[in-house]
Design a protein around this motif. Structure first.
Motif, PDB file in Angstrom:
ATOM      1  N   ALA A 710       0.954  -1.124  -0.013  1.00 38.00           N
ATOM      2  CA  ALA A 710      -0.072  -0.102   0.029  1.00 38.00           C
ATOM      3  C   ALA A 710       0.942   1.309  -0.004  1.00 38.00           C
ATOM      4  N   MET A 711       0.271   2.284  -0.503  1.00 38.69           N
ATOM      5  CA  MET A 711       0.954   3.790  -0.587  1.00 38.69           C
ATOM      6  C   MET A 711       0.011   4.552  -0.227  1.00 38.69           C
ATOM      7  N   ASN A 712       0.207   5.498   0.856  1.00 38.59           N
ATOM      8  CA  ASN A 712      -0.948   6.559   1.254  1.00 38.59           C
ATOM      9  C   ASN A 712       0.198   7.669   0.735  1.00 38.59           C
ATOM     10  N   LEU A 713      -0.674   8.424  -0.134  1.00 41.16           N
ATOM     11  CA  LEU A 713      -0.230   9.693  -0.479  1.00 41.16           C
ATOM     12  C   LEU A 713      -0.680  11.086   0.294  1.00 41.16           C
ATOM     13  N   HIS A 714       0.095  11.739   0.748  1.00 36.80           N
ATOM     14  CA  HIS A 714       0.035  12.898   1.350  1.00 36.80           C
ATOM     15  C   HIS A 714       0.859  13.979   0.755  1.00 36.80           C
ATOM     16  N   SER A 715       0.655  15.182   1.344  1.00 38.74           N
ATOM     17  CA  SER A 715       1.729  16.305   1.127  1.00 38.74           C
ATOM     18  C   SER A 715       1.793  17.194   2.392  1.00 38.74           C
ATOM     19  N   SER A 716       2.856  17.755   2.646  1.00 40.59           N
ATOM     20  CA  SER A 716       4.029  17.912   2.055  1.00 40.59           C
ATOM     21  C   SER A 716       5.326  17.764   2.561  1.00 40.59           C
ATOM     22  N   GLY A 717       6.532  17.743   2.190  1.00 38.50           N
ATOM     23  CA  GLY A 717       7.796  17.879   2.962  1.00 38.50           C
ATOM     24  C   GLY A 717       8.708  16.920   2.090  1.00 38.50           C
ATOM     25  N   ASN A 718       8.335  16.396   1.013  1.00 37.31           N
ATOM     26  CA  ASN A 718       9.269  15.229   0.646  1.00 37.31           C
ATOM     27  C   ASN A 718       9.941  14.345   1.356  1.00 37.31           C
ATOM     28  N   TYR A 719       9.035  13.647   2.155  1.00 35.61           N
ATOM     29  CA  TYR A 719       9.306  12.499   3.094  1.00 35.61           C
ATOM     30  C   TYR A 719       8.988  11.118   2.216  1.00 35.61           C
ATOM     31  N   PHE A 720       9.513  10.102   2.695  1.00 35.51           N
ATOM     32  CA  PHE A 720       9.234   8.728   2.337  1.00 35.51           C
ATOM     33  C   PHE A 720       9.243   7.913   3.642  1.00 35.51           C
ATOM     34  N   MET A 721       8.209   7.309   4.178  1.00 36.25           N
ATOM     35  CA  MET A 721       8.059   6.839   5.504  1.00 36.25           C
ATOM     36  C   MET A 721       7.248   5.516   5.630  1.00 36.25           C
ATOM     37  N   TRP A 722       7.608   4.766   6.682  1.00 30.67           N
ATOM     38  CA  TRP A 722       6.779   3.728   7.080  1.00 30.67           C
ATOM     39  C   TRP A 722       6.596   3.596   8.425  1.00 30.67           C
ATOM     40  N   SER A 723       6.266   2.318   8.761  1.00 32.38           N
ATOM     41  CA  SER A 723       5.946   2.251  10.353  1.00 32.38           C
ATOM     42  C   SER A 723       7.156   2.056  11.100  1.00 32.38           C
ATOM     43  N   PRO A 724       7.115   2.260  12.356  1.00 28.28           N
ATOM     44  CA  PRO A 724       6.087   2.737  13.240  1.00 28.28           C
ATOM     45  C   PRO A 724       5.754   4.250  13.036  1.00 28.28           C
ATOM     46  N   GLY A 725       4.558   4.707  13.249  1.00 22.96           N
ATOM     47  CA  GLY A 725       4.321   6.134  13.204  1.00 22.96           C
ATOM     48  C   GLY A 725       3.802   6.746  14.418  1.00 22.96           C
ATOM     49  N   SER A 726       4.180   6.239  15.612  1.00 26.15           N
ATOM     50  CA  SER A 726       3.508   6.490  16.909  1.00 26.15           C
ATOM     51  C   SER A 726       4.325   6.204  17.952  1.00 26.15           C
ATOM     52  N   TYR A 727       4.246   7.113  18.876  1.00 31.39           N
ATOM     53  CA  TYR A 727       5.203   6.587  20.298  1.00 31.39           C
ATOM     54  C   TYR A 727       4.313   7.314  21.143  1.00 31.39           C
ATOM     55  N   ALA A 728       4.655   6.757  22.670  1.00 32.60           N
ATOM     56  CA  ALA A 728       3.939   7.276  23.568  1.00 32.60           C
ATOM     57  C   ALA A 728       5.130   8.133  24.591  1.00 32.60           C
ATOM     58  N   LEU A 729       4.392   9.281  25.307  1.00 27.34           N
ATOM     59  CA  LEU A 729       5.252   9.969  26.208  1.00 27.34           C
ATOM     60  C   LEU A 729       4.892   9.757  27.628  1.00 27.34           C
ATOM     61  N   PRO A 730       5.785   9.874  28.530  1.00 27.33           N
ATOM     62  CA  PRO A 730       7.395  10.359  27.959  1.00 27.33           C
ATOM     63  C   PRO A 730       8.009   9.108  27.714  1.00 27.33           C
ATOM     64  N   GLY A 731       9.349   9.412  27.201  1.00 26.77           N
ATOM     65  CA  GLY A 731      10.248   8.314  26.821  1.00 26.77           C
ATOM     66  C   GLY A 731      10.273   7.883  25.554  1.00 26.77           C
TER      67      GLY A 731
END
Length: 943
Positions: A710-731
């Protein structure tokens, strides 16, 4: 393989989230009272940050962040999408703001460019149709007739224009001869169909295989007119690599609204029924629709034009601007005059004014220079106030800027009102400020019916009877409601806001039309003011061609075998409404796949072996709102704010759910960072996971049993990314990272995809902007990529296309931001993803692995690393047991690093095997414990 989230850490993560220490003094979750006023437009503004901790605090405020974070020697620069009041709030929280990167005028210029392009096409069609009425001019003309060969096959491509093509969907028939001097029709016939883009007819087009090269073609239009053309050879280069010369690209001519995107894929499916079909996704959206609303306030700010001008009447305005003074309580009266600055665009007031009548109110067109500059020029010419005429349809907004020495007020009126007033000069009148009102005295009303279903026809007025000891009364005549306030013995009104709300809601006729409420949960103890008769409005400005009903969401399914037997690949765009370029990438990709199938071998391979799903607009309601109402809209249009919250019309640009925070894995509801519970935040996660129909639709797409990429297309920033996409705080407790083998596959496939992007015009997506989302950007709890990866096991990437979410369609230079160029280069990348999927499906080569032993600094120990011939997982044992999938998995050494370094006793017997991403096991070993042909070696230093 399906992945499940690790729930064991959620309670800990939630506690850590509550305990986060702000890096900025006073930073906190944005107050629900901090709402985007509909009188303000948003800009992209730099936020200067010290480090990642301060970035996390910024994310936690719920502010609308662009997908762009830049590291500098002095820290980080993030980009926030904020109105002037939101910018002021960020500064009050202690954040430092930098330059404005993209402003309302940039969006207006893009819209104007789109409109001009469409109008130019229409004018061209009209001119041709008028020309064709002459008896000696044919109403059909052949634009191109190109013969080419590909892999030994012969093809003829034809483009032609018909004078009635804008209004008639009829196909045109092309008759071919079979060589010089032969009859038309002797080489066969082919049909060509209309190409319509953004609702505008461009030409008829089509190609067909031929058995012999034609010399000429003939088209007879449905009206009987005839056009004849000689066939040309297309790129007849003898040393051209077979197939490449025939590869066709560049099918994008302007930005496309969601309605136009869906029209395009329906046209494609109709043209290529053997290769494509339209799939209506299971859930309808909530619709581009709203209840009509009004606030029963005293008279608001208004511009009054006196008679005998043809524009006599009252007009609303936005402002005054956040620079310069406000209006005096008695208002400002004078004559109105359009400015002339002596330039090519004289009414924009960007240069010193020429011949302006001092003491007048200046009328100036919104344009290319800052608002402050217009005000300074008007002030220098002796104007007593400045009225800016908006240059795009829709509501005006309060002008923003910053300057000292401004002594005159600046306001903005709508384009329609400004055009009428300017055409009716000379005229005199006044700018009158609204009457202040306490929140405790305010009442809002919503229509029971949707605005387009009658709500917009309702009016309401609040009056004083002018008599002592009068009762509170509500009367209804048709769609007109009148509230007569109660008075005491002196004739003074005594009705509170709460009493007026209750009276409206208890009256059968009135409550059949509207629902009343006090302002944002206020008890309503203030005395309700008189209010002039107001027309309720849903404030939606899209043309009637945009449906107001719950909207179907469509995908085009492309492939020779669309029965689930082939590997599935998914591409989807416009989760975020204002991102107008990514949908163009999906349309360009669909066009290329279908139009190149019959003559381009590599494309035929893809369609014969893949099941491709392309959804160009996941969020059509928000997309339409972004085009026609508020260009910076990010979310869908669903109002989840409660009636005692931001429920009134003042919050209409602040409603909606961020579809890319509403998914099921590692979400806000699991304790992860990067989303908000605030219903007015631009990262509002919604009331629950998958609460929105748009999200349910994507979940359904991802759940297709054969889906793998799969490819999720967004803009902008010229990034190319995958998981993980989240973290918990603190730490920064991250969602589980991919294994070393999985991460290696992500990196290897990414290198191929990014190389394909670079081939168009040299754009390099840098290594620093490539990798897991939470590594290179910030936490985005509940994003779709994480759902696709952890819940469904899809190799899922995320493009961040370009450097602006609404760049000019054509850039100033070859390397400038350009929607057109970005659609081409990222379509290259999307098609390369499909080649990655194709190769993955055809991969039957087994990996090979070796063990490398190096000295350790610890006596009696050695260091061991595994090396593989391709991205592959290595499972190993150190106790001489048979390795299986339950054995230890060789891991990564750290974030964005290679394999770990194992330090073990010298002489240890190591057993291992490797398996690649496609499931091929080294040496065809059976890792169920019964196999014996695994790799074996002693951990000893080489001689």
């Amino acid at each position: 393989m399906r992945r499940t989230r690790h729930l064991a850490i959620l309670a800990v993560a939630a506690a850590m989230l509550m305990a986060v220490t702000p890096a900025v003094s006073g930073a906190q979750e944005a107050s629900e009272d901090l709402v985007r006023s509909p009188e303000e437009e948003a800009s992209v503004v730099e936020v200067l940050l010290a480090d990642r901790d301060e970035l996390d605090v910024l994310v936690a405020t719920g502010v609308d962040l662009e997908h762009n974070v830049e590291w500098t020697d002095n820290g980080l620069i993030a980009q926030a999408v904020v109105t002037p009041s939101e910018a002021a709030e960020l500064q009050a929280l202690g954040f430092t703001l930098g330059d404005v990167v993209f402003g309302p005028d940039d969006s207006a210029a893009v819209i104007a460019e789109r409109v001009a392009t469409i109008q130019a096409h229409i004018a061209e069609n009209q001119a041709f149709a008028a020309e064709a009425t002459a008896s000696d001019i044919s109403d059909v003309k052949i634009v191109r007739a190109d013969y080419f060969t590909s892999f030994g096959q012969e093809f003829l491509s034809v483009e032609a224009k018909w004078a009635q093509g804008q209004t008639s969907a009829q196909q045109l028939t092309v008759e071919r001869d079979s060589g010089p001097g032969t009859e038309f029709g002797s080489g066969g016939t082919q049909n060509i169909i209309r190409f319509v883009d953004a609702g505008v007819y461009l030409y008829h087009r089509g190609q067909s295989g031929v058995s012999t090269r034609p010399d000429r073609i003939r088209i007879t239009s449905p009206t009987g007119d005839v056009a004849i053309a000689t066939v040309n050879d297309w790129l007849p280069l003898p040393d051209e690599e077979p197939g490449d010369s025939a590869y066709q690209t560049d099918y994008i001519t302007s930005y496309l609204t969601p309605t136009e995107l869906y029209d395009r894929i329906h046209q494609l499916a109709a043209e290529f029924p053997d290769l494509a079909e339209i799939v209506e996704l299971p859930e309808l959206t909530n619709g581009y629709r709203r209840n009509a609303q009004a606030l029963l306030d005293p008279p608001s700010s208004r511009l009054v034009i006196e008679g005998p001008s043809a524009a006599q009447g009252e007009y609303g305005f936005a402002g005054p601007a956040n620079y310069g003074p406000g209006l005096p309580s008695e208002g400002l009266a004078g004559s109105f005059a359009v400015v002339n600055d002596g330039s090519d665009n004289p009414t924009e007031g960007c240069a010193p004014l020429v011949g302006f009548p001092s003491g007048s109110v200046a009328l100036v067109d919104r344009g290319t220079c800052p608002f402050v500059q217009k005000t300074q020029n008007a002030q220098a010419a002796g104007a007593i106030a400045l009225v800016i005429v908006n240059n795009v349809p829709g509501a005006p907004f309060s002008p923003g800027g910053g300057a000292s020495g401004i002594t005159i007020p600046t306001v903005m009126i709508s384009l329609d009102d400004g055009m009428l007033i300017k055409s009716s000069l000379p005229a005199s009148g006044a700018l009158i400020p609204g009457i202040p009102v306490s929140n405790a005295s305010r009442v809002g009303v919503d229509s029971v019916a949707w605005g387009h279903e009658g709500g917009n026809d309702i009016t309401i007025e609040v009056v004083s009877p002018g008599l002592p000891d009068s009762p509170l009364a509500v009367s209804v005549s048709g769609s007109d409601i009148t509230v007569s306030l109660a008075t005491d013995g002196s004739g003074t009104t005594t009705t509170t806001a709460a009493q007026m709300r209750d009276a409206i809601n208890s009256d059968p006729a009135a409550s059949g039309l509207v629902f009343a409420y006090t302002y944002r949960g206020n008890a309503g103890s203030g005395i309700a003011p008189e209010s002039p008769r107001r027309q309720l409005s849903d404030f939606l400005n899209a043309p009637d061609t945009v449906s107001r009903e719950p909207h179907p969401v469509y995908a085009i399914r492309i492939g020779k075998h669309r029965d689930g037997s082939k590997m599935g690949v998914l591409a989807y765009a416009q989760e975020h409404a204002r991102e107008w370029v990514p949908p163009l990438v999906t349309i360009e990709t669909a066009e290329r796949l279908l139009r190149n199938y019959f003559h381009h071998g590599p494309t035929k391979q893809l369609l014969n072996n893949l099941d491709i799903w392309i959804a160009p607009s996941i969020n059509p309601d928000g997309g339409h709102y972004s085009f026609y109402d508020f260009n910076s809209q990010r979310r869908n249009l669903t109002r989840h704010c409660p009636v005692n919250g931001v429920y009134d019309l003042g919050g209409r640009n602040a409603w909606g759910v961020d579809n890319n925070r509403n998914y099921t894995e590692y979400s806000l509801f699991d304790g992860y960072s990067g989303a908000s519970t605030n219903c007015t935040s631009d990262v509002f996660a919604g009331p629950s996971e998958l609460s929105e129909p748009e999200n349910e639709n994507l979940d359904w797409l991802a759940s297709q049993p054969n889906m793998r990429f799969a490819m999720n297309l967004h803009s902008s920033g010229n990034y190319f990314m995958w998981s993980p996409g989240s973290y918990a705080l603190p730490g920064r407790v991250s969602a589980p990272r991919p294994t070393l083998q999985e991460e290696s596959f992500f990196w290897g496939a990414s290198a191929r995809i990014l190389t394909a992007i670079k081939e168009h015009r040299g754009l390099s997506v840098t290594p620093a902007r490539t990798g897991p989302i939470s590594d290179v950007l910030y936490s985005a709890a509940g994003n779709s990529g994480d759902m696709l990866w952890y819940k469904y096991g899809l190799y899922a990437w995320n493009f961040e296309v370009g450097t602006q979410f609404q760049p000019p369609f054509e850039g100033a230079t070859s390397s400038s931001p350009s929607a057109h160029q970005e659609s081409q280069e990222f379509a290259n990348g999307l098609i390369e993803l499909m080649r990655v999927a194709y190769d993955f499906g055809k991969d039957h080569e087994r990996p090979e692995s070796t063990m490398r032993v190096t000295p350790s600094s610890t006596v009696g120990m050695v260091n061991v690393e595994f090396e593989v011939s391709e991205p592959a997982a290595v499972f190993y044992t150190l106790d001489e047991s048979v390795p299986t999938y339950e054995s230890t998995l060789y891991a990564s050494a750290g974030v964005r690093e290679g394999g770990e370094l194992l330090t073990i006793p010298e002489g240890t017997r190591v057993h291992w095997f490797s398996v690649d991403s496609a499931g091929n096991v080294e040496r065809n070993y059976r890792p169920d414990g019964s196999g014996e042909n695994y790799s074996k070696a002693d951990a000893v230093l080489p001689d």
